[in-house]
Design a protein around this motif. Structure first.
Motif, short mmCIF file in Angstrom:
data_model
loop_
_atom_site.label_atom_id
_atom_site.label_comp_id
_atom_site.label_asym_id
_atom_site.label_seq_id
_atom_site.Cartn_x
_atom_site.Cartn_y
_atom_site.Cartn_z
N GLY A 13 0.79 -1.23 0.00
CA GLY A 13 0.00 0.00 0.00
C GLY A 13 0.82 1.28 0.00
O GLY A 13 0.34 2.33 0.41
N LEU A 14 2.07 1.19 -0.44
CA LEU A 14 2.95 2.37 -0.47
C LEU A 14 2.84 3.07 -1.81
O LEU A 14 2.55 2.44 -2.84
CB LEU A 14 4.40 1.93 -0.24
CG LEU A 14 4.68 1.22 1.08
CD1 LEU A 14 6.08 0.63 1.08
CD2 LEU A 14 4.50 2.18 2.23
N SER A 15 3.06 4.37 -1.81
CA SER A 15 3.03 5.10 -3.08
C SER A 15 4.46 5.43 -3.51
O SER A 15 5.35 5.62 -2.68
CB SER A 15 2.20 6.37 -2.96
OG SER A 15 2.76 7.25 -2.01
N LEU A 16 4.64 5.48 -4.81
CA LEU A 16 5.96 5.77 -5.38
C LEU A 16 6.06 7.23 -5.78
O LEU A 16 5.13 7.79 -6.37
CB LEU A 16 6.20 4.91 -6.62
CG LEU A 16 6.37 3.42 -6.41
CD1 LEU A 16 6.49 2.71 -7.75
CD2 LEU A 16 7.57 3.13 -5.55
N PRO A 17 7.20 7.83 -5.50
CA PRO A 17 7.45 9.17 -6.03
C PRO A 17 7.75 9.06 -7.52
O PRO A 17 8.00 7.96 -8.02
CB PRO A 17 8.68 9.63 -5.25
CG PRO A 17 9.41 8.37 -4.97
CD PRO A 17 8.35 7.32 -4.75
N PRO A 43 16.27 10.78 -1.51
CA PRO A 43 14.89 10.62 -1.03
C PRO A 43 13.95 11.63 -1.68
O PRO A 43 13.80 12.76 -1.22
CB PRO A 43 15.01 10.84 0.47
CG PRO A 43 16.19 11.76 0.61
CD PRO A 43 17.12 11.45 -0.53
N VAL A 44 13.29 11.21 -2.76
CA VAL A 44 12.34 12.06 -3.47
C VAL A 44 10.94 11.81 -2.91
O VAL A 44 10.51 10.66 -2.78
CB VAL A 44 12.36 11.76 -4.99
CG1 VAL A 44 11.34 12.61 -5.73
CG2 VAL A 44 13.76 11.99 -5.56
N ARG A 45 10.25 12.89 -2.58
CA ARG A 45 8.86 12.80 -2.12
C ARG A 45 7.93 12.72 -3.33
O ARG A 45 8.32 12.99 -4.46
CB ARG A 45 8.50 14.02 -1.28
CG ARG A 45 9.24 14.12 0.02
CD ARG A 45 8.71 15.33 0.80
NE ARG A 45 9.32 15.46 2.08
CZ ARG A 45 10.17 16.44 2.41
NH1 ARG A 45 10.51 17.37 1.54
NH2 ARG A 45 10.68 16.49 3.63
N ASN A 46 6.67 12.40 -3.06
CA ASN A 46 5.68 12.29 -4.13
C ASN A 46 5.50 13.59 -4.90
O ASN A 46 5.11 13.58 -6.06
CB ASN A 46 4.35 11.79 -3.59
CG ASN A 46 4.43 10.34 -3.13
OD1 ASN A 46 5.48 9.71 -3.23
ND2 ASN A 46 3.34 9.82 -2.63
N ASP A 47 5.76 14.73 -4.27
CA ASP A 47 5.62 16.03 -4.95
C ASP A 47 6.91 16.45 -5.67
O ASP A 47 7.05 17.60 -6.08
CB ASP A 47 5.18 17.11 -3.97
CG ASP A 47 6.23 17.44 -2.91
OD1 ASP A 47 7.33 16.85 -2.92
OD2 ASP A 47 5.94 18.30 -2.06
N MET A 75 14.02 4.39 -5.86
CA MET A 75 14.70 3.41 -6.70
C MET A 75 13.70 2.46 -7.36
O MET A 75 13.82 2.13 -8.54
CB MET A 75 15.74 2.64 -5.88
CG MET A 75 16.84 3.54 -5.35
SD MET A 75 17.97 2.71 -4.23
CE MET A 75 19.19 2.14 -5.42
N LEU A 76 12.69 2.03 -6.60
CA LEU A 76 11.65 1.18 -7.17
C LEU A 76 10.92 1.91 -8.29
O LEU A 76 10.58 1.32 -9.32
CB LEU A 76 10.66 0.74 -6.09
CG LEU A 76 11.20 -0.13 -4.96
CD1 LEU A 76 10.06 -0.52 -4.00
CD2 LEU A 76 11.93 -1.35 -5.47
N ILE A 80 10.44 0.58 -12.14
CA ILE A 80 9.14 0.42 -12.79
C ILE A 80 9.03 1.34 -14.01
O ILE A 80 8.56 0.92 -15.07
CB ILE A 80 8.00 0.69 -11.78
CG1 ILE A 80 7.98 -0.44 -10.74
CG2 ILE A 80 6.66 0.79 -12.51
CD1 ILE A 80 7.06 -0.17 -9.56
N THR A 81 9.49 2.57 -13.88
CA THR A 81 9.42 3.52 -15.00
C THR A 81 10.20 3.04 -16.21
O THR A 81 9.76 3.19 -17.34
CB THR A 81 9.93 4.91 -14.54
OG1 THR A 81 9.09 5.38 -13.49
CG2 THR A 81 9.93 5.91 -15.69
N ASN A 82 11.36 2.45 -15.97
CA ASN A 82 12.25 2.08 -17.07
C ASN A 82 12.17 0.62 -17.51
O ASN A 82 12.47 0.31 -18.66
CB ASN A 82 13.68 2.45 -16.72
CG ASN A 82 13.86 3.95 -16.62
OD1 ASN A 82 13.89 4.64 -17.63
ND2 ASN A 82 13.94 4.47 -15.40
#
Length: 155
Positions: A13-17, A43-47, A75-76, A80-82
């Motif tokens: 249930g975690l969100s990715l930045p 450490p990038v936040r969601n915003d 990092m996750l 996922i993006t790439n």
């Protein structure tokens, strides 16, 4: 029931930045053979903002550990993006965690556990825990508290 890494992550249930874009001359990731190399992540936040602060000064050890977990999430996001899915990664090979801390701070491994514990949740104890170094630094870019780079084995 054995869940795949992507399913395990979604169950948390975690969100990715958003995956960060390079601010210098480097690649955020590189695939060589069956290995995925991730450049140092912060450490990038969601915003899209960064968590800022030095552990032992502006931040305490628990805040540092949470920042390391946020690095893991960043990092996750890059994976996922790439690559399209965490299922493309078979296992964690190596993690290098750098901690921006005061000179008297000595618990670098505890801070980096924030990232390592996340990887262990996603890929399991056997595949989510690789070899690791956790070191203290006099400073890190933009005064981020933690930077992590890693090597993964691909499926």
């Amino acid at each position: 029931m054995n869940l795949l890494p992507q399913e395990k992550f979604e169950a948390l249930g975690l969100s990715l930045p958003p995956a960060p874009m390079p601010l210098g001359i480097y690649k955020p990731y590189l695939i060589e053979g069956k290995y995925l190399y991730l450049s140092g992540h912060g450490p990038v936040r969601n915003d899209k903002s960064l968590i800022i602060g030095r552990i032992g000064e502006e931040m305490n050890i628990e805040e540092g550990k949470l920042a390391a977990k946020q690095v893991g999430l960043t990092m996750l996001s890059t994976i996922i993006t790439n690559l399209g899915s965490l299922n493309k990664v078979k296992r964690v090979i190596k993690v290098l965690g750098m901690v921006n801390c005061s000179s008297d701070f000595l618990q670098h491994p505890y801070v980096i556990n924030g990232c390592s514990e996340l990887f262990a949740e996603v890929w399991g104890q056997e595949n989510g825990i690789g070899v690791r170094s956790a070191v203290g630094m006099g400073s890190l870019p933009d005064n981020i508290p933690v930077e992590v780079e890693a090597i993964f084995e691909l499926e």
